[in-house]
Design an enzyme around this catalytic site. Structure first.
Site, PDB file in Angstrom:
ATOM      1  N   GLY A 157     -19.337 -24.413  44.503  1.00 40.49           N
ATOM      2  CA  GLY A 157     -19.565 -25.773  44.026  1.00 40.49           C
ATOM      3  C   GLY A 157     -21.020 -26.189  44.188  1.00 40.49           C
ATOM      4  N   GLN A 158     -21.508 -26.898  43.180  1.00 40.62           N
ATOM      5  CA  GLN A 158     -22.844 -27.491  43.256  1.00 40.62           C
ATOM      6  C   GLN A 158     -22.878 -28.575  44.345  1.00 40.62           C
ATOM      7  OE1 GLN A 158     -25.802 -26.656  41.132  1.00 40.62           O
ATOM      8  NE2 GLN A 158     -26.368 -27.633  43.053  1.00 40.62           N
ATOM      9  N   HIS A 212     -12.084 -27.763  44.427  1.00 40.46           N
ATOM     10  CA  HIS A 212     -11.752 -26.340  44.562  1.00 40.46           C
ATOM     11  C   HIS A 212     -11.039 -25.839  43.297  1.00 40.46           C
ATOM     12  CE1 HIS A 212     -11.423 -27.745  48.916  1.00 40.46           C
ATOM     13  NE2 HIS A 212     -12.362 -26.822  48.989  1.00 40.46           N
TER      14      HIS A 212
HETATM   15  P1  AMP Z   1     -14.985 -25.614  51.245  1.00 39.61           P
HETATM   16  O1  AMP Z   1     -13.503 -25.424  51.251  1.00 39.61           O
HETATM   17  O2  AMP Z   1     -15.420 -26.984  51.635  1.00 39.61           O
HETATM   18  O3  AMP Z   1     -15.719 -24.509  51.956  1.00 39.61           O
HETATM   19  O4  AMP Z   1     -15.432 -25.487  49.717  1.00 39.61           O
HETATM   20  C1  AMP Z   1     -15.108 -24.347  48.951  1.00 39.61           C
HETATM   21  C2  AMP Z   1     -15.875 -24.402  47.656  1.00 39.61           C
HETATM   22  O5  AMP Z   1     -15.524 -25.587  46.926  1.00 39.61           O
HETATM   23  C3  AMP Z   1     -17.398 -24.464  47.869  1.00 39.61           C
HETATM   24  O6  AMP Z   1     -18.028 -23.627  46.913  1.00 39.61           O
HETATM   25  C4  AMP Z   1     -17.702 -25.928  47.648  1.00 39.61           C
HETATM   26  O7  AMP Z   1     -19.018 -26.159  47.196  1.00 39.61           O
HETATM   27  C5  AMP Z   1     -16.691 -26.269  46.554  1.00 39.61           C
HETATM   28  N1  AMP Z   1     -16.469 -27.731  46.490  1.00 39.61           N
HETATM   29  C6  AMP Z   1     -16.228 -28.569  47.524  1.00 39.61           C
HETATM   30  N2  AMP Z   1     -16.142 -29.848  47.092  1.00 39.61           N
HETATM   31  C7  AMP Z   1     -16.334 -29.812  45.745  1.00 39.61           C
HETATM   32  C8  AMP Z   1     -16.384 -30.807  44.712  1.00 39.61           C
HETATM   33  N3  AMP Z   1     -16.197 -32.099  44.981  1.00 39.61           N
HETATM   34  N4  AMP Z   1     -16.625 -30.418  43.449  1.00 39.61           N
HETATM   35  C9  AMP Z   1     -16.819 -29.086  43.162  1.00 39.61           C
HETATM   36  N5  AMP Z   1     -16.780 -28.105  44.092  1.00 39.61           N
HETATM   37  C10 AMP Z   1     -16.555 -28.454  45.359  1.00 39.61           C
END
Ligand code: AMP
Length: 280
Positions: A147-148, A37
């Site tokens: 995130g990818q 994040h």
């Molecule tokens: P989430 O809190 O899981 O909804 O994720 C929020 C954002 O962080 C989303 O755009 C995810 O794709 C990104 N994200 C989650 N894990 C990672 C990671 N390991 N590397 C890069 N971005 C991430």
């Protein structure tokens, strides 16, 4: 850092920034923040004048048997981390602020929402796209950062922005990994000690298949077998899918082209793991 919980306060703050001619960058999250994040926040900080981060555990993207209730929540730690990254505005709406009691209109996420993650998690992408559309309308960012790591989600958000003409530029951030290759995820905290070790198999399987691709293999079946051969070394992993999809369509193609991505997902104990890697 300004902390807001209502759409009214958020709009007031964002409008003031925009009035000063500042560009708005937006990073939506569900909290329990980690380096993945924070890498998106840093990216936003670099290219936008004002950085808005939302923290909202969105109930409509969780299935009835999923972990909505136990999803990790750590608001104060999250805010400290965001403050250190020079976030301007953190937006933490309640469920009742986000959804009117009688809300019934949603975004139809189209056919790509039915396959892979969508097949395992029915309704997930309708929930994701609906909340992302609402957040875009609430924040009205110039750019939004995803995130990818969540490749199918990223694909569908780009598709929604294109098909519905949202005036937002979508910017993707690379997947941040632990030293042993495990992609960072808020759900990794659920992994037991042995599961944590076994979890690297997703990354290992993609390295093996990428090696085969780089050695000239283009057959979809052969590359799928290469992924599965490594995944099967951990019998505790219940594989949901392990395949290769085109970056343009998110569909399988045979032969596999350069512009393709390996996607793998499965369950290890009670934890669902997903990962992906470009073949380029
Ligand atoms: P989430 O809190 O899981 O909804 O994720 C929020 C954002 O962080 C989303 O755009 C995810 O794709 C990104 N994200 C989650 N894990 C990672 C990671 N390991 N590397 C890069 N971005 C991430």
């Amino acid at each position: 850092m300004l902390r807001v919980t209502s759409i009214y306060e958020l709009r007031k703050a964002v409008t003031a920034c925009r009035g000063q001619g500042r560009s708005i960058g937006f990073v939506p999250t569900m909290g329990a923040l980690h380096e993945g994040h924070l890498s998106l926040v840093r990216l936003a900080r670099k290219v936008c004048d004002t950085v808005v981060v939302s923290i909202f555990v969105n109930p409509t993207q969780f299935g009835p048997q999923e972990d909505y209730q136990r999803y990790p929540r750590q608001r104060e730690t999250d805010c400290e981390l965001l403050e250190k990254e020079h976030t301007d505005i953190v937006y933490i709406p309640s469920v009742t602020e986000m959804y009117a009691e009688d809300a019934s209109v949603t975004v139809d996420p189209g056919p790509v929402s039915q396959i892979f993650e969508g097949a395992v998690r029915p309704g997930h992408f309708r929930g994701v796209l609906t909340v992302v559309a609402k957040l875009f309308l609430q924040v009205q960012p110039d750019r939004a950062f995803f995130g990818q790591k969540d490749a199918q989600q990223l694909f569908l958000i780009r598709k929604m922005v294109k098909d519905l003409n949202f005036p937002v530029e979508i910017i993707a951030g690379d997947t941040i990994r632990e030293k042993d290759g495990l992609a960072l995820s808020s759900r990794n905290v659920y992994l037991k000690q042995q599961e944590r070790k076994d979890a690297t198999v997703l990354y290992q399987s993609m390295l093996a298949a990428r090696d085969e691709f780089q050695a000239g293999e283009r057959g979809l079946g052969e590359l799928q077998r290469s992924l599965k051969k490594v995944l099967e070394t951990i019998p505790e992993l219940k594989v949901d899918y392990a395949t290769i999809v085109s970056d343009e369509t998110f569909q399988e193609n045979d032969p596999v082209s350069e512009n393709a991505r390996m996607i793998v997902a499965g369950r290890l104990g009670s934890v669902r793991l997903i990962d992906n890697m470009s073949l380029k």
